[in-house]
Write an enzyme that holds these catalytic residues in place. Structure first.
Site, short mmCIF file in Angstrom:
data_model
loop_
_atom_site.label_atom_id
_atom_site.label_comp_id
_atom_site.label_asym_id
_atom_site.label_seq_id
_atom_site.Cartn_x
_atom_site.Cartn_y
_atom_site.Cartn_z
N HIS A 99 57.76 3.49 50.95
CA HIS A 99 56.30 3.56 51.06
C HIS A 99 55.82 4.52 49.96
O HIS A 99 56.53 5.45 49.60
CB HIS A 99 55.81 4.21 52.36
CG HIS A 99 56.23 3.58 53.63
ND1 HIS A 99 57.47 3.76 54.19
CD2 HIS A 99 55.54 2.81 54.52
CE1 HIS A 99 57.53 3.12 55.34
NE2 HIS A 99 56.39 2.53 55.58
N ASP A 102 56.39 8.14 50.77
CA ASP A 102 57.78 8.62 50.80
C ASP A 102 58.17 9.23 49.47
O ASP A 102 59.03 10.12 49.41
CB ASP A 102 58.77 7.48 51.06
CG ASP A 102 58.47 6.68 52.30
OD1 ASP A 102 57.92 7.26 53.24
OD2 ASP A 102 58.80 5.48 52.32
C1 XLS Z 1 57.58 1.00 61.86
C2 XLS Z 1 57.90 0.03 60.81
C3 XLS Z 1 57.88 0.58 59.39
C4 XLS Z 1 57.79 -0.55 58.41
C5 XLS Z 1 57.31 -0.16 57.07
O1 XLS Z 1 57.86 0.79 63.03
O2 XLS Z 1 59.15 -0.53 61.07
O3 XLS Z 1 58.98 1.38 59.17
O4 XLS Z 1 59.03 -1.18 58.26
O5 XLS Z 1 56.05 0.39 57.10
#
Ligand code: XLS
Ligand code: NI
Ligand code: NI
Length: 433
Positions: A99, A102
């Site tokens: 993301h 991150d």
């Molecule tokens: C949260 C989601 C997140 C997505 C990406 O539960 O799994 O990690 O994969 O935003």
């Protein structure tokens, strides 16, 4: 070099008899399975957020991890990227996912966020060019910052919608620049807390328009990766609009996007929706929208998306069986959307969690491939539906109720029920897994 993983050797395949914990016992990237290298079947990715950004918090407790790269500056962000690529070198997995938040520090406004992100894209791009893994997918975090508390695309405030659209534009740009194979949208705040203040029709229109603009922009910049939506029924919102595969497919059809958008299916989200992982994969494949998977597992007693690493070969085998039946991954892969337990403090915990998960997935995929190669399960399935090959059966699908009623009467059709042979098929399954 951060030196964070310095005592940990690069992990190699050593076979089931390996004498160290720091080895793959079942994942040999070069092993040929159904005519394809295992690495190219599984397409493993490490998730930047859980592995490098998550500090070990839970709803009752603060951070337990003390990584040297935790902090809010660009220097911290670069150290985090250095540590990421050191970890990737040890694991040797072919992909990673991230993301925006991150990889970059939070700026004071959109312009600073974008500058920080693009500087980190340059930094990460150099590391990728120097032989690091490729990008499976990029995404925007539209759920952590307080501005998203009432939603991003579905927010009642147009300015939040604008900030979300602008952020997704920059994240698509970043993903495109890094050669990403996909772009993911997961809408954790696209849902509601209470119906008392929510206009469902308005929010659905906003969500449909938002996703259409994402698709348009993808084409405009020539991004040839896939756009993926990741379903989840709840958490953090009470009732999320992208509930499950069936719900998202209906939404895509409603806005004419079913040929443009595919799905990223997560094990723990499937369970939260009251389904199995393999059900969600099989349904997406049957609808022609299967894209990728987020591999993890929930604690089955907690009712929470605990994002643990997969530890059950029989469970992942069922998922990979459906993936192989669907023809395998194209742009997608196996992203470990999984985090350590908060007591797992050490650098080696992070490595060994992935090593174990990669071995579990390799065993599951190989078992599924053996079943496909054996062919008995598919033969039994085909036999169960074989009656539909008959011309009268095909004609019925183009016919009408009155004509069918006439034939039932004329031919005295009076069907005898036949066994579904479930236990026999379960026995067959268990000979392979
Ligand atoms: C949260 C989601 C997140 C997505 C990406 O539960 O799994 O990690 O994969 O935003
Ligand atoms: Ni999740
Ligand atoms: Ni996920």
């Amino acid at each position: 070099m951060t030196g964070y993983f310095q005592d940990i050797p690069a992990i190699a395949y050593q076979g089931p008899g390996a004498e160290t914990d720091f080895a793959f016992r079942h994942y040999d990237p070069d092993e040929m399975v159904l005519g394809k290298r295992l690495e190219d079947h599984l397409r493993f990715a490490v998730a930047w957020w859980h592995s490098l950004a998550w500090p070990g918090t839970d709803p009752f407790g603060g951070p337990t991890f003390q990584r040297p790269w935790f902090g809010d500056s660009m220097d911290h962000a670069r150290m985090k990227a250095d540590a990421a690529f050191e970890m990737f070198r040890i694991l040797g997995q072919p992909f990673f996912c991230f993301h925006d938040v991150d990889v970059r520090p939070e700026g004071s406004d959109f312009a600073e966020n974008t500058r920080n992100l693009m500087a980190m894209v340059d930094y990460i791009g150099e590391k990728m060019a120097a032989g690091g893994p490729k990008l499976l997918w990029g995404t925007a975090n539209l759920f952590t910052h307080r501005r998203w508390m009432a939603g991003a695309a579905t927010n009642p405030a147009p300015d939040v919608f604008a900030f979300a659209a602008a952020t997704v534009k920059t994240c698509l740009d970043a993903t495109h620049r890094l050669g990403g194979a996909n772009y993911v949208l997961w809408g954790g705040r696209e849902g509601y807390e209470t119906l008392l203040n929510t206009d469902l029709a308005q929010e659905a229109q906003q969500a449909g328009r938002f996703l259409s603009m994402v698709v348009d922009y993808k084409h405009r910049i020539g991004f040839d990766g896939a756009i993926l939506v990741e379903p989840k029924p709840q958490e953090p919102s009470k009732h999320q609009y992208d509930y499950d595969v069936a719900t998202v497919f209906g939404f895509l059809q409603r806005f004419g996007l079913e040929g443009e958008v595919r799905l990223n299916i997560e094990q723990g989200h499937a369970i939260l929706a009251g389904h199995s992982f393999e059900h969600e994969i099989a349904l997406a494949a049957s609808l022609g929208v299967f894209g990728s998977v987020d591999m993890n597992r929930n604690d089955y007693q907690s009712g929470w998306d605990t994002d643990q690493f997969p530890d059950s070969v029989p469970e992942v085998a069922k998922a990979y069986y459906e993936i192989l039946r669907a023809g395998g991954f194209t742009t997608g892969g196996t992203n470990f959307d999984a985090k350590l337990r908060r007591q797992s403090l050490d650098a080696e915990d992070l490595i060994l969690a992935h090593v174990g998960a990669m071995d579990v997935c390799a065993r599951g995929l190989k078992a599924a491939a053996a079943l496909i190669e054996d062919g008995s399960l598919e033969a039994a399935r085909a036999a169960r539906y074989a009656g539909w090959d008959a011309p009268e059966a095909q004609a019925m699908l183009k016919g009408d109720l009155a004509a069918i009623a006439g034939r039932v009467e004329a031919e005295g059709i009076n069907p005898e029920p036949r066994s579904g042979r479930q236990e026999r098929l379960e026995n067959l399954w268990n000979r392979f897994v």
